[in-house]
Design an enzyme around this catalytic site. Structure first.
Site, PDB file in Angstrom:
ATOM      1  N   ASP A   9       0.922  45.932  -7.403  1.00 24.39           N
ATOM      2  CA  ASP A   9       2.240  45.932  -8.034  1.00 24.39           C
ATOM      3  C   ASP A   9       2.158  46.051  -9.556  1.00 24.39           C
ATOM      4  O   ASP A   9       3.164  45.964 -10.257  1.00 24.39           O
ATOM      5  CB  ASP A   9       2.985  44.652  -7.666  1.00 24.39           C
ATOM      6  CG  ASP A   9       2.158  43.400  -7.982  1.00 24.39           C
ATOM      7  OD1 ASP A   9       1.203  43.133  -7.229  1.00 24.39           O
ATOM      8  OD2 ASP A   9       2.456  42.716  -8.982  1.00 24.39           O
ATOM      9  N   TYR A  53       2.438  30.823  -9.429  1.00 23.56           N
ATOM     10  CA  TYR A  53       1.534  30.710 -10.566  1.00 23.56           C
ATOM     11  C   TYR A  53       1.979  29.633 -11.559  1.00 23.56           C
ATOM     12  O   TYR A  53       3.146  29.627 -11.974  1.00 23.56           O
ATOM     13  CB  TYR A  53       1.447  32.040 -11.307  1.00 23.56           C
ATOM     14  CG  TYR A  53       0.772  33.141 -10.534  1.00 23.56           C
ATOM     15  CD1 TYR A  53      -0.545  33.013 -10.123  1.00 23.56           C
ATOM     16  CD2 TYR A  53       1.454  34.309 -10.222  1.00 23.56           C
ATOM     17  CE1 TYR A  53      -1.171  34.033  -9.414  1.00 23.56           C
ATOM     18  CE2 TYR A  53       0.838  35.331  -9.512  1.00 23.56           C
ATOM     19  CZ  TYR A  53      -0.478  35.183  -9.116  1.00 23.56           C
ATOM     20  OH  TYR A  53      -1.091  36.189  -8.409  1.00 23.56           O
ATOM     21  N   LYS A  71       0.464  32.387  -2.103  1.00 23.62           N
ATOM     22  CA  LYS A  71      -0.669  32.877  -2.886  1.00 23.62           C
ATOM     23  C   LYS A  71      -0.729  32.066  -4.178  1.00 23.62           C
ATOM     24  O   LYS A  71       0.283  31.915  -4.869  1.00 23.62           O
ATOM     25  CB  LYS A  71      -0.465  34.361  -3.211  1.00 23.62           C
ATOM     26  CG  LYS A  71      -1.455  34.926  -4.233  1.00 23.62           C
ATOM     27  CD  LYS A  71      -1.101  36.364  -4.596  1.00 23.62           C
ATOM     28  CE  LYS A  71      -1.997  36.900  -5.697  1.00 23.62           C
ATOM     29  NZ  LYS A  71      -1.674  38.302  -6.062  1.00 23.62           N
TER      30      LYS A  71
END
Length: 262
Positions: free
Chosen positions: A24, A142, A173
């Site tokens: 991406d 994140y 993730k």
């Protein structure tokens, strides 16, 4: 009876495990090394153990043929040219993902900065849509922003990863914390599969493979590596090596023998 959700998950994972290349980067960074032509990377790697890819909607439309691996369409965007590069904006809908033929949706959520509230709202909204349409949702969680002192701190990573699961992601993730013990505690506290990010291009193949082996020992269900695959001199060989660790429980040293083979 099998559900639509399970059919799609089985396209993204193999036997519950994931070997995915996120591609991406074109929106945030432009045509970075290795992604000048995403289709070339996909064609090189799709028959060597890869389970899925993450790409933007425009790249799905540009694919020359249908794939035998799972496709997650990425619906978060910001650019390195922006005044707010950490502020990820929503770029599509789950209904559009189905029209595109995608098997799942991917979102990028930065936690710890002033842009956090907006992205959490996006995650909640899209997870509701995914549940409605039985579409798997991967959340890239994140620790990133003004309040994050150490993005690899186990307590911080654990908190951020748990947010993804709490708000409805089917796969989380996140960053590997650097050691098996701390990461295993995080994985045990997340009720959905956890996969790790690759981060910047590693100095050596050994570093990438050892991190993968350690993360799998800690309970991770796989990896989503970008630059460490698509910017590799032999991406298909790196995928083979990673597949050995993820699906056949090979050691990093054993898997590394795949790199350099023709």
């Amino acid at each position: 009876m099998v559900s639509g959700f399970q059919i799609r998950m089985d396209r993204i994972l193999r036997k519950g495990k994931m070997l995915c290349i996120p591609m991406d980067h074109g929106i945030s960074s432009g045509p970075v090394e290795g992604l000048e032509n995403p289709s070339n990377i996909i064609q090189k790697c799709e028959h060597h153990g890869l389970t899925s890819i993450i790409i933007n909607k425009g790249i799905i439309k540009s694919l020359p043929k249908s794939l035998r691996i799972g496709i997650l369409v990425h619906y978060s965007a910001s650019t390195s040219l922006s005044m707010s590069p950490n502020r990820k904006m929503l770029t599509g809908s789950v209904e559009e993902a189905l029209r595109l033929g995608a098997d799942g949706v991917s979102l990028h959520i930065n936690v710890g900065g002033k842009e956090e509230p907006e992205m959490l709202e996006q995650l909640g909204k899209i997870s509701e849509e995914c549940h409605k349409w039985q579409v798997p949702l991967l959340a890239m969680m994140y620790p990133r922003g003004e309040n994050v002192k150490n993005p690899h701190d186990p307590e911080t990573v654990g908190h951020v990863a748990r947010i993804g699961a709490e708000l409805g992601a089917d796969i989380v993730k996140t960053l590997y914390t650097g050691d098996i013990d701390s990461f295993s505690k995080i994985v045990k506290a997340i009720p959905v599969p956890v996969v790790i990010a690759g981060g910047p291009k590693a100095k050596t193949d050994s570093d990438v493979l050892q991190m993968t082996e350690d993360a799998m020992k800690a309970g991770a269900k796989g990896v989503t590596y970008g630059r460490n695959i698509f910017a590799h001199k032999a991406p298909e060989q790196m995928v083979k090596a990673l597949a050995g660790i993820i699906f056949r429980n090979e050691s990093a040293k054993e898997a590394e023998k795949q790199i350099g083979k023709k």
